[in-house]
Design a protein around this motif. Sequence first.
Motif, PDB file in Angstrom:
ATOM      1  N   MET A  91       0.864  -1.184   0.000  1.00 44.76           N
ATOM      2  CA  MET A  91       0.000   0.000   0.000  1.00 44.76           C
ATOM      3  C   MET A  91       0.902   1.236   0.000  1.00 44.76           C
ATOM      4  O   MET A  91       1.896   1.287   0.729  1.00 44.76           O
ATOM      5  CB  MET A  91      -0.913   0.023   1.223  1.00 44.76           C
ATOM      6  N   ILE A  92       0.548   2.209  -0.812  1.00 43.15           N
ATOM      7  CA  ILE A  92       1.316   3.444  -0.936  1.00 43.15           C
ATOM      8  C   ILE A  92       0.424   4.598  -0.496  1.00 43.15           C
ATOM      9  O   ILE A  92      -0.730   4.681  -0.912  1.00 43.15           O
ATOM     10  CB  ILE A  92       1.780   3.641  -2.390  1.00 43.15           C
ATOM     11  N   GLU A  93       0.955   5.458   0.352  1.00 48.09           N
ATOM     12  CA  GLU A  93       0.184   6.624   0.792  1.00 48.09           C
ATOM     13  C   GLU A  93       0.260   7.725  -0.251  1.00 48.09           C
ATOM     14  O   GLU A  93       1.342   8.087  -0.699  1.00 48.09           O
ATOM     15  CB  GLU A  93       0.729   7.163   2.114  1.00 48.09           C
ATOM     16  N   VAL A  94      -0.898   8.225  -0.608  1.00 48.34           N
ATOM     17  CA  VAL A  94      -0.989   9.322  -1.563  1.00 48.34           C
ATOM     18  C   VAL A  94      -1.630  10.498  -0.846  1.00 48.34           C
ATOM     19  O   VAL A  94      -2.685  10.358  -0.244  1.00 48.34           O
ATOM     20  CB  VAL A  94      -1.832   8.910  -2.790  1.00 48.34           C
ATOM     21  N   ARG A  95      -0.982  11.650  -0.894  1.00 47.04           N
ATOM     22  CA  ARG A  95      -1.508  12.846  -0.232  1.00 47.04           C
ATOM     23  C   ARG A  95      -2.168  13.728  -1.276  1.00 47.04           C
ATOM     24  O   ARG A  95      -1.575  14.058  -2.294  1.00 47.04           O
ATOM     25  CB  ARG A  95      -0.390  13.609   0.460  1.00 47.04           C
ATOM     26  N   GLN A  96      -3.424  14.077  -0.983  1.00 47.01           N
ATOM     27  CA  GLN A  96      -4.156  14.978  -1.867  1.00 47.01           C
ATOM     28  C   GLN A  96      -5.079  15.837  -1.012  1.00 47.01           C
ATOM     29  O   GLN A  96      -5.788  15.323  -0.145  1.00 47.01           O
ATOM     30  CB  GLN A  96      -4.979  14.201  -2.889  1.00 47.01           C
ATOM     31  N   ASP A  97      -5.054  17.113  -1.266  1.00 44.21           N
ATOM     32  CA  ASP A  97      -5.894  18.076  -0.544  1.00 44.21           C
ATOM     33  C   ASP A  97      -5.709  17.958   0.968  1.00 44.21           C
ATOM     34  O   ASP A  97      -6.663  18.028   1.735  1.00 44.21           O
ATOM     35  CB  ASP A  97      -7.378  17.892  -0.904  1.00 44.21           C
ATOM     36  N   GLY A  98      -4.470  17.738   1.397  1.00 46.59           N
ATOM     37  CA  GLY A  98      -4.160  17.658   2.820  1.00 46.59           C
ATOM     38  C   GLY A  98      -4.551  16.354   3.481  1.00 46.59           C
ATOM     39  O   GLY A  98      -4.395  16.203   4.688  1.00 46.59           O
ATOM     40  N   LYS A  99      -5.050  15.407   2.720  1.00 46.27           N
ATOM     41  CA  LYS A  99      -5.440  14.110   3.274  1.00 46.27           C
ATOM     42  C   LYS A  99      -4.588  13.013   2.649  1.00 46.27           C
ATOM     43  O   LYS A  99      -4.126  13.146   1.528  1.00 46.27           O
ATOM     44  CB  LYS A  99      -6.914  13.823   2.988  1.00 46.27           C
ATOM     45  N   GLU A 100      -4.393  11.924   3.418  1.00 50.49           N
ATOM     46  CA  GLU A 100      -3.639  10.790   2.898  1.00 50.49           C
ATOM     47  C   GLU A 100      -4.592   9.644   2.585  1.00 50.49           C
ATOM     48  O   GLU A 100      -5.499   9.350   3.364  1.00 50.49           O
ATOM     49  CB  GLU A 100      -2.583  10.343   3.908  1.00 50.49           C
ATOM     50  N   TYR A 101      -4.366   9.012   1.438  1.00 51.09           N
ATOM     51  CA  TYR A 101      -5.174   7.880   1.001  1.00 51.09           C
ATOM     52  C   TYR A 101      -4.251   6.708   0.689  1.00 51.09           C
ATOM     53  O   TYR A 101      -3.229   6.879   0.030  1.00 51.09           O
ATOM     54  CB  TYR A 101      -5.961   8.231  -0.265  1.00 51.09           C
ATOM     55  N   ALA A 129      -0.837   7.824  -9.071  1.00 50.82           N
ATOM     56  CA  ALA A 129      -2.050   7.747  -8.253  1.00 50.82           C
ATOM     57  C   ALA A 129      -2.545   9.140  -7.899  1.00 50.82           C
ATOM     58  O   ALA A 129      -3.754   9.395  -7.920  1.00 50.82           O
ATOM     59  CB  ALA A 129      -1.778   6.938  -6.982  1.00 50.82           C
ATOM     60  N   VAL A 130      -1.630  10.059  -7.604  1.00 52.11           N
ATOM     61  CA  VAL A 130      -2.025  11.445  -7.314  1.00 52.11           C
ATOM     62  C   VAL A 130      -2.689  12.040  -8.549  1.00 52.11           C
ATOM     63  O   VAL A 130      -3.731  12.679  -8.453  1.00 52.11           O
ATOM     64  CB  VAL A 130      -0.814  12.298  -6.875  1.00 52.11           C
TER      65      VAL A 130
END
Length: 137
Positions: A91-101, A129-130
């Motif tokens: 699993m890779i963490e993707v940060r978008q709009d201040g949130k991590e997915y 992914a971003v």
Amino acid sequence: MKPFPTAGRLVADVGWMSRRKNNVRGVLEIDVTVPRQLMRAHEESTGESVSFTSYLAYCIGPAVAANRYLRAYRDWRGRLVLFDDVDITTMIEVRQDGKEYPVGHIIRAANQKTFRQIHNEIRGSRRAAVHATRSHG
């Protein structure tokens, strides 16, 4: 009503699909002091942060490849299916709009790749992914 993020749907789908899989659980303790020191030294001298997940995949690939039965499963007829390559799901963490997915990624043939190849693949999948969540989310 706010739409459910694309990355969230992916994680939910992976969870739903994996509920039918056999899970193996274990406890493992590894001293990562030296690799962490080397990574910090590399970052201080080059400014590049290297992926610890890449390091783990680089170590696990050849270790699992050493025993063919670790990358085998039984099919529905009870036959043993053996694989040549070691695929590692992470699993890779993707940060978008201040949130991590969390976003799933499969490192194909990890046993045949260098650390740099695995590192570049993970960083590239994070950027992709971003981009995908910005276009579709």
